[in-house]
Design a protein around this motif. Sequence first.
Motif, PDB file in Angstrom:
ATOM      1  N   TYR A   1       8.348   8.100   1.205  1.00 41.56           N
ATOM      2  CA  TYR A   1       7.423   7.072   0.867  1.00 41.56           C
ATOM      3  C   TYR A   1       7.557   5.831   0.581  1.00 41.56           C
ATOM      4  O   TYR A   1       8.708   5.290   0.573  1.00 41.56           O
ATOM      5  N   SER A   2       6.637   4.948   0.491  1.00 43.23           N
ATOM      6  CA  SER A   2       6.601   3.755   0.218  1.00 43.23           C
ATOM      7  C   SER A   2       5.719   3.192  -0.606  1.00 43.23           C
ATOM      8  O   SER A   2       4.307   3.636  -0.711  1.00 43.23           O
ATOM      9  N   TYR A   3       5.990   2.742  -1.896  1.00 41.13           N
ATOM     10  CA  TYR A   3       5.183   2.515  -3.048  1.00 41.13           C
ATOM     11  C   TYR A   3       5.855   1.640  -3.924  1.00 41.13           C
ATOM     12  O   TYR A   3       6.949   1.699  -4.242  1.00 41.13           O
TER      13      TYR A   3
ATOM     14  N   ALA B   1       0.795  -1.272   0.043  1.00 41.88           N
ATOM     15  CA  ALA B   1       0.009   0.015   0.160  1.00 41.88           C
ATOM     16  C   ALA B   1       0.960   1.240   0.016  1.00 41.88           C
ATOM     17  O   ALA B   1       1.986   1.268   0.448  1.00 41.88           O
ATOM     18  N   GLN B   2       0.576   2.318  -0.517  1.00 37.20           N
ATOM     19  CA  GLN B   2       1.166   3.497  -0.632  1.00 37.20           C
ATOM     20  C   GLN B   2       1.145   4.344   0.717  1.00 37.20           C
ATOM     21  O   GLN B   2       0.192   4.356   1.298  1.00 37.20           O
ATOM     22  N   ARG B   3       2.268   5.058   1.028  1.00 40.69           N
ATOM     23  CA  ARG B   3       2.438   5.625   2.322  1.00 40.69           C
ATOM     24  C   ARG B   3       3.073   6.622   2.249  1.00 40.69           C
ATOM     25  O   ARG B   3       4.376   6.571   1.484  1.00 40.69           O
ATOM     26  N   VAL B   4       2.970   7.788   2.730  1.00 38.80           N
ATOM     27  CA  VAL B   4       3.803   9.012   2.853  1.00 38.80           C
ATOM     28  C   VAL B   4       3.955   9.416   4.211  1.00 38.80           C
ATOM     29  O   VAL B   4       2.969   9.446   4.850  1.00 38.80           O
ATOM     30  N   THR B   5       5.350   9.653   4.690  1.00 36.69           N
ATOM     31  CA  THR B   5       5.768   9.986   5.845  1.00 36.69           C
ATOM     32  C   THR B   5       6.456  11.161   6.041  1.00 36.69           C
ATOM     33  O   THR B   5       7.523  11.602   5.139  1.00 36.69           O
TER      34      THR B   5
END
Lengths: 107, 112
Positions: A25-27, A1-5
């Motif tokens: 980010y994780s994508y 899942a996409q995630r923005v930190t």
Amino acid sequence: AQRVTQPEKLLSVFKGAPVELKCNYSYSGSPELFWYVQYSRQRLQLLLRHISRESIKGFTADLNKGETSFHLKKPFAQEEDSAMYYCALIQDEKLTFGTGTRLTIIP
Amino acid sequence: DTAVSQTPKYLVTQMGNDKSIKCEQNLGHDTMYWYKQDSKKFLKIMFSYNNKELIINETVPNRFSPKSPDKAHLNLHINSLELGDSAVYFCASLRSGANVLTFGAGSRLTVL
């Protein structure tokens, strides 16, 4: 899942000093990343996007795929830069925001 | 002339009431959204419609019901309002292929 930190909730910088707002980010795929800004009592608006590779209001952001980062930088902060800044990632027309960083420029 | 307009800008109401927020865009965009910004300034997507069809429905209580009468309008109806619904609700629209959202000015909902 996409995630923005965005690790910093608050950031205070003296006028004239350099600014860096962090975003990771994780994508799984090729991301398209943005920075949005919300000035006091104003609507959220696009500041810049990585694919345009331009400088807006003196801000730049470079996508670093190795570090999965998209940090926002400005060499000399100005008082009018005080605002909430959101890093965001889009996939399938769904824009996911980070938690935001409130930038305060100290005169 | 405003590209994405929301009404009302401010809404103060009692717990248990039902209220609606309206959104209109004159940009000819196909996709519209509702986002919620809470007291900590977190922005979270709630719904998205493309040409009047629901395409994104995040984990939102079913007291929230979006309605899109046409592709230029996306309204948000909230039943049985709770204190935790107090927030700023932002409408946005997207031109397909451009991937850039245009936001409305927000509607600040306060539930007492």
